[in-house]
Scaffold this active site. Structure first.
Site, short mmCIF file in Angstrom:
data_model
loop_
_atom_site.label_atom_id
_atom_site.label_comp_id
_atom_site.label_asym_id
_atom_site.label_seq_id
_atom_site.Cartn_x
_atom_site.Cartn_y
_atom_site.Cartn_z
N PHE A 208 -20.44 1.78 10.96
CA PHE A 208 -20.80 3.15 10.60
C PHE A 208 -22.25 3.26 10.17
O PHE A 208 -22.89 4.30 10.36
CB PHE A 208 -19.88 3.67 9.48
CG PHE A 208 -19.92 5.17 9.34
CD1 PHE A 208 -19.24 5.97 10.24
CD2 PHE A 208 -20.63 5.76 8.33
CE1 PHE A 208 -19.27 7.35 10.13
CE2 PHE A 208 -20.68 7.15 8.20
CZ PHE A 208 -20.00 7.95 9.11
N SER B 18 -13.32 1.08 7.55
CA SER B 18 -12.90 0.93 8.94
C SER B 18 -11.59 1.64 9.18
O SER B 18 -11.34 2.18 10.25
CB SER B 18 -12.77 -0.56 9.28
OG SER B 18 -14.03 -1.19 9.23
N ASP C 240 0.82 -1.21 0.00
CA ASP C 240 0.00 0.00 0.00
C ASP C 240 0.85 1.26 0.00
O ASP C 240 0.43 2.31 -0.50
CB ASP C 240 -0.91 0.01 1.24
CG ASP C 240 -2.28 -0.57 0.96
OD1 ASP C 240 -2.76 -0.44 -0.18
OD2 ASP C 240 -2.88 -1.15 1.88
#
Length: 455
Positions: free
Chosen positions: A326, A235, A172
Site C-alpha cells: 500500500f 493486508s 478472532d
C-alpha cells in the site's frame, strides 16, 4: 515467573512475542521476532530483545538475517525456538546481572503458547489444543484459507518442539460473539444456515479487543461505556462498530472475504461476478460483445475452490495496481515532488476505492451508533502508517462531528510514544480521531495470564 509465547501466523509471515507472566499486572514483554516472505523465499528473520537484563552482553540478541533454511511456517517456528535457546544459554553466562534481576528464558519455562486462530466457528472462548479442538479448527480452514492453515501448521510445530508447553487457540471471531441476530444472519433459509453454520462471524477480533481496552484507558472511559468505530486496515482490512465495549457490527462475514478490499481480497462484490470474471466468453460490452454466454463452448464450470482461490489471492490492490504494497500505491498515487508524474490510473483507483469503501462503513456505523461515538480509531499496518489515508478519511468524516485531522499530528505519529495517539485538532470539541498501535500478541498474552485454568 513462567513465560508465555504468543504466536501470530499470517499467510506468509510469523510474528512471535515472549512475555513474562506477572500477577495482578499485564505481562512483561521480553522480546519479539518476525519472519516475513515465508511463501516467497528467502525468508527474512528478525529477533529483537525488548526488556531482558544482561542482553547487551550476549552475542545472540538483536539480529536481522536472511534465512535460506526457512521453507514454511513450521521451519520458521523451529528456527525461532533454536534462536531463543541459544540466546537463553548466552544470557546465563552474563555475569553483570544481579541474581534478583536475572531471567531464566530456557524453553522449559514456557508454560503456555498462545496461537492466533482467525476462524473459531462456534468456539467463543480460548481453548487448549487437544485432538478434538485441533480437528475442529482444521474443519474451519476452508472459511479462512489464508490463515487457519498456517496457524494449524505452527500449532503442530509447537506441540512437537515444545512438548511440555500447553498450546492454546485464541480466536478472532470470539470478539464478535455479541452480534445481534439480525446483523449476524443472512437472508437465506435459516434452517440451512443453522445446520451449516452460515452466518456472519467477523474477524480481527483480537485487534479490536486490544483497541477497545487501550482506547478506553486513553480516554479515561469505562470499557463498558465506550462507543467507537474501529478500522483495522492492513493486508486484510475490516471495520467494526463497538457499542459499550462490544461488537455490534463488522464488515467481514462468514469468511474474511467480505467487506473492505485488501491486498489480495476483493471485499464486497456482486456474488455472481466471479462467474462472469472467469467466463471465457467475450466480455467486450462496449464493442458489442456478450456479457456472459451460457453456451457450453463459452461458459466453464467454476468450482468453489477455484472461486475462493481467485477471490482470496488474486483480487484487491494486487489486481487493481499490480502490487500488495500500500505504501507503493500511495507514493504513485500522490507523488511528493514535482518531478514525479501523478499516476491517475490504477494506483489512484486502488487508493480511492479503498477510501470509498471505508467511508461507506464509517457512515453506516455512525448511524448504527446513533451518532454517540467517542472516537474513530485507525489500527493495523496501513491504518497506523498511512498518513494520506488517515487524512482523506478524516477530511470526509468531519461532517459527522469528528475533530478535523491536525496534519502536523497526523504526520508525526511515527515519532509519538504510547499505544494511542490523537491526530485530531485538540482545540476543537467533537469526536476524537485516534491511531492505536494494535498488539494481537499482547492481547493473547494478557488474556492468557488471567485465565486460572491455564495455570
Amino acid at each position: 515467573m513462567p513465560l508465555i509465547l504468543a504466536v501470530n501466523a499470517g499467510s506468509s509471515s510469523l510474528k512471535i512475542s515472549l512475555f513474562q507472566r506477572r500477577v495482578n499486572d499485564l505481562p512483561r514483554l521480553l522480546l519479539t521476532s518476525s519472519t516475513s516472505s515465508i511463501s516467497s523465499p528467502p525468508a527474512k528473520f528478525n529477533f529483537e530483545v525488548i526488556d531482558v537484563p544482561g542482553s547487551e552482553s550476549t552475542s545472540s540478541g538483536n539480529k536481522e538475517s536472511v534465512e535460506e533454511g526457512i521453507r514454511d511456517h513450521e521451519s520458521a517456528f523451529e528456527h525461532f525456538v533454536q534462536r531463543l535457546a541459544r540466546y537463553a544459554e548466552d544470557l546465563k553466562r552474563a555475569t553483570q546481572v544481579p541474581d534478583e534481576d536475572r531471567l531464566n528464558l530456557e524453553l522449559s519455562q514456557i508454560r503456555n503458547v498462545c496461537h492466533r486462530v482467525v476462524h473459531g466457528g462456534n468456539y467463543l472462548e480460548p481453548v487448549a489444543i487437544t485432538e478434538q479442538t485441533y480437528h475442529h479448527i482444521e474443519r474451519l480452514s476452508d472459511l479462512a484459507p489464508l490463515h487457519n492453515g498456517a496457524a494449524l501448521r505452527v500449532i503442530h510445530a509447537a506441540m512437537a518442539v515444545l512438548p511440555n508447553s500447553r498450546s492454546i487457540a485464541f480466536f478472532d471471531t470470539a470478539f464478535h460473539k455479541h452480534l445481534p441476530a439480525h446483523v449476524a444472519a443472512y437472508a437465506i433459509d435459516q434452517n440451512v444456515a443453522r445446520k451449516r453454520g452460515l452466518r456472519k462471524y467477523g474477524f480481527h477480533g483480537l485487534s479490536y479487543a486490544f483497541v477497545t481496552r487501550s482506547v478506553a484507558q486513553y480516554l479515561g472511559e469505562d470499557p463498558s461505556q465506550l462507543n467507537i468505530i474501529a478500522l483495522h486496515i492492513g493486508s486484510g482490512a475490516s471495520a467494526c462498530a463497538i457499542r459499550g465495549g462490544k461488537s455490534i457490527d463488522t464488515s467481514m462475514g462468514l469468511t474474511p472475504l467480505s467487506g473492505l478490499p485488501g491486498a489480495t481480497r476483493a471485499g464486497d462484490i456482486d456474488p455472481s461476478l466471479i462467474f462472469h470474471y472467469t467466463s471465457q466468453a467475450s466480455l467486450d460490452v462496449e464493442n458489442g460483445g456478450r456479457i456472459l454466454s451460457h453456451k457450453g463452448d463459452a461458459a466453464r464450470e467454476v468450482h468453489i475452490s477455484d472461486a475462493e482461490r481467485i477471490l482470496n489471492t488474486e483480487m484487491g490492490w494486487k489486481a487493481l495496481a499490480g502490487t500488495t504494497d500500500f505504501g507503493e500505491i500511495v507514493r504513485k498515487a500522490f507523488p511528493r515532488s514535482v518531478s514525479e508524474k501523478p499516476d491517475d490510473n490504477e494506483h489512484a483507483l486502488a487508493f480511492n476505492l479503498l477510501l470509498d469503501r471505508i467511508l461507506h462503513f464509517v457512515g453506516a456505523y455512525h448511524l448504527v451508533l446513533q451518532g454517540h461515538v467517542h472516537a474513530l480509531v485507525f489500527a493495523g499496518g496501513v491504518g497506523e502508517h498511512s498518513v494520506e489515508l488517515r487524512s482523506k478519511v478524516g477530511e470526509a468524516v468531519s461532517c459527522l462531528g469528528f475533530a478535523a485531522v491536525d496534519e502536523r499530528e497526523n504526520e508525526g505519529v511515527e515519532e509519538k510514544k504510547g499505544v494511542v495517539v490523537d491526530i485530531g485538532n485538540t482545540g476543537q470539541c467533537g469526536k476524537r480521531v485516534l491511531v492505536c498501535r494494535t498488539d494481537e500478541q499482547g492481547e493473547m498474552a494478557g488474556e492468557c495470564s488471567t485465565i486460572d485454568d491455564f495455570w
